[in-house]
Design a protein around this motif. Sequence first.
Motif, mmCIF file in Angstrom:
data_model
loop_
_atom_site.group_PDB
_atom_site.id
_atom_site.type_symbol
_atom_site.label_atom_id
_atom_site.label_comp_id
_atom_site.label_asym_id
_atom_site.label_seq_id
_atom_site.Cartn_x
_atom_site.Cartn_y
_atom_site.Cartn_z
ATOM 1 N N UNK A 43 -20.039 46.212 -3.861
ATOM 2 C CA UNK A 43 -19.368 45.086 -3.801
ATOM 3 C C UNK A 43 -18.945 44.890 -2.382
ATOM 4 N N UNK A 44 -19.337 43.811 -1.629
ATOM 5 C CA UNK A 44 -18.810 43.757 -0.506
ATOM 6 C C UNK A 44 -17.627 42.746 -0.336
ATOM 7 N N UNK A 45 -16.736 43.248 0.665
ATOM 8 C CA UNK A 45 -15.439 42.451 0.651
ATOM 9 C C UNK A 45 -15.172 41.878 2.196
ATOM 10 N N UNK A 46 -15.021 40.799 2.202
ATOM 11 C CA UNK A 46 -14.826 40.269 3.489
ATOM 12 C C UNK A 46 -15.852 40.362 4.571
ATOM 13 N N UNK A 47 -17.218 40.336 4.009
ATOM 14 C CA UNK A 47 -18.369 40.725 4.768
ATOM 15 C C UNK A 47 -18.569 39.281 5.592
ATOM 16 N N UNK A 48 -18.643 39.264 6.833
ATOM 17 C CA UNK A 48 -18.443 38.079 7.585
ATOM 18 C C UNK A 48 -19.756 37.502 7.898
ATOM 19 N N UNK A 49 -20.110 36.255 7.783
ATOM 20 C CA UNK A 49 -21.486 35.653 7.907
ATOM 21 C C UNK A 49 -22.591 35.929 6.706
ATOM 22 N N UNK A 50 -21.785 36.377 5.580
ATOM 23 C CA UNK A 50 -22.635 36.511 4.463
ATOM 24 C C UNK A 50 -22.941 34.945 3.746
ATOM 25 N N UNK A 51 -24.427 34.979 3.114
ATOM 26 C CA UNK A 51 -24.588 33.572 2.809
ATOM 27 C C UNK A 51 -23.907 33.198 1.618
#
Lengths: 219, 421
Positions: free
Chosen positions: B170-178
């Motif tokens: 579960x990604x958190x604060x992943x910059x550049x995600x769609x």
Amino acid sequence: MNDLQFLTWVRGTGLNIAVSIFLLGVFWRLFEIYSLGHKKDLSAPRHASGASGLHTVFRRSLPPPGMLKRSPVSYIGGYIFHIGLFIVVFGFAPHILLIKSLTGLSWPALPSQFVNLAAIVTMAAMVVVLFDRINKPVKRFLSTFEDWFTWAVTFLPVLTGWMAFEHMLLPYTTMLALHILSVQLLLVVLPFTKLFHVFTLFGSRWYNGRVNGHKGVPV
Amino acid sequence: MSATLEKGVRVLKEVIDAPIASYFNSCVHCGLCAEACLFYTETGDPKYTPIHKLEPLRRIYEQEYTVLGRLKKMIGLSKPVTDAELDEWQELVYNSCTLCARCSSVCPVGNDIVYMVRKFREGMSASGHAPEGIKGAVNRTVTIGSPMGVKLPAVQAQMKHVEEDYGLPIPLDAEGAEYMVLLSSMEIINFPEYLGAIAKIMQQAGKSWTLCSTAFEATNAGMQIGNSDLARVIVSRIVEGAEKLKVKTVISPECGHAYTALRWEGANLVGRPFSFEVKHILEVLGEFQQQGLLKTEGFETDKLTFHDPCQLARRGGVIKQQRSLMNQVAKNFVEMPDAGYMNWCCGGGGGASAIEEGEPLRLEAFKRKKAQLDSVRPDRLVTACANCRIVLEEGLEHYQMDIPVIGLTEMIAEHIPKKGG
């Protein structure tokens, strides 16, 4: 003032006063309402077919699904008296002559016996919707003096016109003068009462259709 | 006049625009809006007629913006709006209005009544006449970050659980995600399946996504109570989060009002167009389905029906996607009468479900949903709004109807085959 003088007055000065108040009233009220303006919608629009202000202007003339069954008198009675009024006002030869003398516009008239029948049907439908207003708790609850008053000022021109045509009750000249006077009353109150929906309903439907059309919802 | 009333009246004067003026002038008191309102149809009480719920606003319009009204006011012929009156109207503007907009869909002169109720609430809120239940929800959203008092650690704890249960990150604060995925408090507390479903769906579709530590809550009680200043504060968190993470699309969860608040009111609240797109999760699933990115196996075989959340369908224009998604995983999907655009509200939208004292009326209005359900007798009820879900469950329990309620997103996810399996 005898009958003829009365008729001359309502056809001349009376008509001028009434039409002037009507026109000034309509323009003023339209300005008063639509000059208020509204904010631009900054959300990204979603386009969908059939969703626009213009679509709703037309579509809202038909009952939405399920509504006819819930309130048949409102819809059927409403259709009959609106269409009836339209026929009587714009289909009767003497009315067209009057409009021609005021505006220069003219169109073919409907047979006077047909217009006469339309007047009777219109009055019957108006009486039915009046009873519905008295009878239905919601309508009675919402009704104010204005609702009863505007019903009466709409009904009177049809009644007096029909009675003049049928040479009923009073001498033709008197009844005709009363008919024109009742129309003048209608013209004078129209811009300042709920009868003004004749004009604003187009704007209202258009706003509703446009706001929802922006979301891609055909309302 | 009290200071708060003065403020309320000033706010009401400010919200009146040309559409509202046009609507008030068009009303012919036909009462058809009542026939479209479940609070009237189920109680038979004329006071619940939608246009009547706006009477104080109408008088302020007349007294302030029409020549005749101003004249009447000058010579003392008009009735001023009072605190006592607005207090009386609280029940009409909040408890018995879910902003469902069926009235706006049927008015023959075209009045968008719910547009006016939404604006009227601005004045009710400013003059201190909003219900305590919604006030509390707004305060918690502004001070803590969510209407139910959920903080980031609670979200992180749930993320950990879901990661363990599903074996998916579960990604958190992943910059550049769609995609940036939002949740509603209800999902964080009551329906953790939603987050797991998202993880499965995104993984299968091969899309990058993320949660945002400063903007995980999607619901906007500020909009429900009718306070644009607070609604702006709440929506700004999401806008800032999405811009910070440079995402292309923000996904509104299974929550009707969160969608309206962000998708349609958001840009207007912050005063500029968004640099990202906003989509409801069902819109995203619909796109995945069309692009062949949503592959499922197996079918539900019991009888299912779908409850359209008002803000998603009638107010949001998302009507086809849910049907096509239902058909992908259900063999026996039946429609209730009036389903889709004209669906009847669960009775608890627009903040109404947060009003404790409104419960008896809500349950009375639920008879409409009961009648809809009785006509198709489904085994389970599917929807796409966590608030509808809670309100439906309460209503079903009250009327002793044994119909489980499920979210469409999780149902879809259950049919996604395990990776490599």
